[in-house]
Design a protein around this motif. Structure first.
Motif, PDB file in Angstrom:
ATOM      1  N   LYS A 182      53.229  41.807  88.960  1.00  0.00           N
ATOM      2  CA  LYS A 182      52.413  39.923  88.870  1.00  0.00           C
ATOM      3  C   LYS A 182      52.685  39.259  90.012  1.00  0.00           C
ATOM      4  O   LYS A 182      51.421  38.048  90.206  1.00  0.00           O
ATOM      5  N   SER A 183      53.555  39.007  91.056  1.00  0.00           N
ATOM      6  CA  SER A 183      53.005  38.630  92.132  1.00  0.00           C
ATOM      7  C   SER A 183      52.279  38.023  93.235  1.00  0.00           C
ATOM      8  O   SER A 183      51.418  36.491  93.768  1.00  0.00           O
ATOM      9  N   LYS A 193      44.202  45.523  89.083  1.00  0.00           N
ATOM     10  CA  LYS A 193      43.690  47.266  88.935  1.00  0.00           C
ATOM     11  C   LYS A 193      44.355  47.372  89.589  1.00  0.00           C
ATOM     12  O   LYS A 193      44.389  47.215  91.066  1.00  0.00           O
ATOM     13  N   LEU A 194      45.229  48.892  89.536  1.00  0.00           N
ATOM     14  CA  LEU A 194      45.945  49.552  90.026  1.00  0.00           C
ATOM     15  C   LEU A 194      45.750  51.293  90.467  1.00  0.00           C
ATOM     16  O   LEU A 194      45.789  51.648  89.482  1.00  0.00           O
ATOM     17  N   HIS A 204      57.716  56.515  82.732  1.00  0.00           N
ATOM     18  CA  HIS A 204      56.811  56.319  81.844  1.00  0.00           C
ATOM     19  C   HIS A 204      55.994  54.546  81.722  1.00  0.00           C
ATOM     20  O   HIS A 204      56.039  53.893  81.251  1.00  0.00           O
ATOM     21  N   LEU A 205      55.985  55.021  83.013  1.00  0.00           N
ATOM     22  CA  LEU A 205      55.740  53.149  83.574  1.00  0.00           C
ATOM     23  C   LEU A 205      54.296  52.928  83.727  1.00  0.00           C
ATOM     24  O   LEU A 205      53.743  51.941  83.295  1.00  0.00           O
ATOM     25  N   ARG A 234      51.161  45.423  79.554  1.00  0.00           N
ATOM     26  CA  ARG A 234      52.041  43.968  79.908  1.00  0.00           C
ATOM     27  C   ARG A 234      50.291  44.268  80.927  1.00  0.00           C
ATOM     28  O   ARG A 234      49.884  43.249  82.139  1.00  0.00           O
ATOM     29  N   GLY A 235      48.733  44.273  80.636  1.00  0.00           N
ATOM     30  CA  GLY A 235      47.667  44.226  80.720  1.00  0.00           C
ATOM     31  C   GLY A 235      46.862  44.140  82.276  1.00  0.00           C
ATOM     32  O   GLY A 235      46.025  43.705  82.967  1.00  0.00           O
ATOM     33  N   ILE A 236      47.405  45.305  82.442  1.00  0.00           N
ATOM     34  CA  ILE A 236      47.166  45.566  84.038  1.00  0.00           C
ATOM     35  C   ILE A 236      46.568  47.134  83.970  1.00  0.00           C
ATOM     36  O   ILE A 236      47.030  48.206  83.425  1.00  0.00           O
ATOM     37  N   GLU A 237      45.709  47.338  84.270  1.00  0.00           N
ATOM     38  CA  GLU A 237      44.025  48.493  84.264  1.00  0.00           C
ATOM     39  C   GLU A 237      45.326  49.794  86.127  1.00  0.00           C
ATOM     40  O   GLU A 237      45.124  49.322  86.774  1.00  0.00           O
TER      41      GLU A 237
END
Ligand code: SF4
Lengths: 456, 194
Positions: A95-96, A101-102, A114-115, A122-125
């Protein structure tokens, strides 16, 4: 679902169960060939086992040494007590840095925590980039093996999946073609990513480095394109010295897939120019396992998967029949040592054949630990119901000499019963195997006769 | 108490008594002909080794397809046509067909070579290039990983040191070996006299 029920579902498709069994046995044979080509194989295993035992008994010192040296190299170190805290740390870092996209390379720890769902909510692909992990991610499944996550899927299924998700040619089942399509698709995702997450195979205290082993090169791409690298590390991955890596890198791939070493053995010594590198050290129940002498050695595991490939139960029942995220012999210890109630049937998914103990490159006494776990579960009154009934009967029989004698006679007769009475749906031991010819007499009867003959 | 302190306290509480570190003094495998062993093993993991005799031209020993984009840190590779100065960021590496560089050492027992990934300004090229061509000196081909790590210990290490054994590969589709997963799709190793 407990193991017997889940396994029954899997074996219902007999051809698939046989195919799965064969694929894994093939990997086991490749491992054997590699192991026998090194004269010092047993000495390597012995050294690996002792280094791990030494590490476990000095873990605090080595973790602190690692922290100090890694920080000196410019790596930021974080500590997470449990899965929740691990996920929070990773999320706050993303977030920071405004990451959308990860890209991830293989990490069993992030599965354990369970990442993926946590970040996705939380909206991260999140894109798993190991081909096998990508397949199970697109299938919305969990890995069924720790080294070969998609070993349970057939090429026809992968072809259909890629057709649906990536628009590949319908019906093209050529592995070269399918892999190439995935390569092209994932390449774009690597290039578009904002951060890369890797696991950690080994963390070297002496140098403050982490080592990541892959065959595909995905960990390297994921840490060379985006500027932010996060590594999730189980605290037991620490090893004292860089020279120890010689031992572990010689054992790991030979045991896992029968390769002399993984294609990429990448040692990250610090952030790259203009980049940032973070390591999250995770406990999540490991110190509890450490405190139990009979299960402590399971912390030595280097996640090679050899114990699964050789396990007769795993090979036939498939990775998804295990309730814990790590399947097979090692998972059947790790799972219940975290939560014995939830995973109570796992230590019983074992014939105590000890094949796992024989192949384990760090010489974990797997079958002994499995037996110890059964005792622990029984003592805590958490036995799965089928075992509870059988144990009750067995307890009565073994405590009464007369009953025992009668039971033995009956058992010898029972094995001679007409086939349909043995090989039926109520007898698990008659499924897919022939039971042995019963001996004519019991050991006790034979002794009595012999004593009579000898005039005693 | 911070999580760090909690974890360390929990370790202290559960840590068993000291088990001494073992002496790793057993005999490790060596080969009569390390060059031959290296070549054999490299081929088994999908790569190609070529021995370049003294006074021979390098160009007779490697293959580069015509029209390829070649980035080379080896000046003798005359096909090089991408100027490193023109590359501005990691992403520019994605169109490189061949990356060519010298490596520190190679290991006979597993066909790997060691690189510090610092021949070019950007390290992604080691993994993004379609093909790799590397050059190693004969005397730098060691027997086993113990020797390799002993050498690495003496070297200055940058952010990433990698042992690479053959081109990238996967067996994730029904155990079929496919060369060229994410990284290089081929690897040529040129072995030269010192
Ligand atoms: S327990 Fe041993 S054999 Fe099983 S995965 Fe771990 S290291 Fe490999």
């Amino acid at each position: 679902m407990n193991h017997p029920d889940a396994a029954a579902k899997y074996i219902a498709d007999k051809d698939r169960a046989r195919w799965h069994d064969k694929s894994l046995w093939f990997v086991r044979q490749k491992r054997d060939k590699m192991a026998s080509s090194l004269p010092e194989w047993e000495e390597l295993r012995d050294a690996a086992s002792k280094i791990k035992a030494h590490m476990i008994s000095n873990m605090e010192q080595y973790l602190l040494e690692f922290e100090k040296n890694a920080q000196a190299n410019g790596i930021k170190i974080h500590w997470a007590m449990d899965a929740k805290e691990h996920n929070e740390i990773v999320h706050s870092l993303l977030k920071s840095h405004d990451v959308k996209k990860l890209v991830k390379s293989k990490s069993m720890l992030t599965e354990e925590c369970h990442l993926n769902p946590y970040l996705e909510e939380r909206g991260i692909e999140v894109v798993d980039t190991d081909l096998g992990e990508r397949i199970v991610q697109l299938r919305e499944e969990r890995p069924s093996h720790i080294v070969m996550p998609a070993i349970h899927t057939k090429r026809e299924e992968i072809s259909d999946l890629f057709h649906e998700k990536m628009g590949t040619e319908k019906g093209n089942i050529d592995p070269d073609y399918l892999t190439y399509q995935a390569r092209m698709d994932l390449r774009e995702r690597f290039l578009a990513s904002d951060a890369g997450l890797t696991g950690v195979n080994f963390a070297v205290a002496e140098t403050g480095s982490i080592v990541v082993c892959t065959n595909e090169g995905n960990a390297d791409l994921g840490t060379s394109l985006p500027k932010l690298h996060i590594a999730s590390m189980g605290m037991e991955k620490i090893i004292p010295k860089m020279s120890d890596l010689a031992i572990f890198t010689r054992l790991l791939a030979r045991s896992a897939t029968g390769q002399p070493i993984t294609t990429y053995t990448s040692q990250f010594n610090g952030p790259r120019e203009g980049g940032e590198m973070h390591v999250v050290i995770v406990n999540n129940g490991r110190t509890e396992v450490m405190g139990q002498p009979e299960f402590r050695r399971s912390l030595s595991c280097i996640r090679c998967g050899a114990c699964m490939n050789t396990c007769p139960v795993y090979r036939r029942s498939g990775g998804h029949s295990y309730s814990y995220i790590v399947p097979g012999p090692i998972g059947s210890i790790l799972g219940p040592s975290r939560n014995s109630k939830e995973h109570s049937s796992l230590p019983f998914a074992c014939t105590l054949c000890a094949s796992c103990t024989n192949v384990c490159p760090v010489k974990i006494d797997l079958h002994d630990e499995l037996l110890a776990m059964r005792k622990k579960i029984a003592a805590k009154n958490e036995l799965p119901i089928s075992k509870r009934l059988a144990m009750k009967v067995a307890g009565k029989v073994f405590s009464s000499p007369t009953l025992y004698k009668v039971a033995g006679k009956f058992a010898r007769k029972a094995l001679k019963m007409p086939r349909f009475m043995i090989y039926n749906q109520f007898n698990d031991w008659g499924k897919d195997r022939d039971l042995p010819e019963p001996p004519k007499k019991s050991f006790k009867e034979m002794m009595q006769e012999r004593n009579k003959e000898n005039g005693k | 108490m911070s999580s760090r302190d909690k974890i360390l306290a929990s370790i202290r509480e559960n840590q068993p008594e000291n088990v001494p570190a073992p002496a790793v003094d057993f005999k490790k495998i060596t080969f009569e002909d390390t060059i031959n062993e290296f070549s054999k093993t490299l081929e088994a993991v999908g790569g190609m080794a070529r021995i370049v005799p003294r006074n021979e031209k390098l160009e007779n020993y490697y293959e580069i397809s015509p029209d390829a984009k070649v980035l080379s840190a080896i000046t003798e590779i005359e096909n090089r046509n991408v100027e490193p100065e023109n590359i501005e960021n990691e992403h520019d590496m994605k169109d490189i067909d061949y990356a060519c560089f010298d490596v520190e050492l190679a290991v006979a027992e597993n066909g790997s070579f060691l690189t510090h990934c610092e021949d070019f300004k950007f390290r992604s090229v080691y993994f993004l290039a379609q093909h790799l061509i590397v050059r190693v000196k004969k005397s730098k081909i060691l027997n086993n990983m113990h020797e390799a790590y002993a050498e690495l210990a003496k070297m200055k290490r940058g952010p990433l040191t990698a042992f690479i054994s053959g081109p990238s590969k996967t067996t994730d589709i029904e155990q079929c070996l496919v060369i060229g997963a994410h990284g290089a799709r081929s690897l040529q190793v040129l072995i030269v006299e010192d």
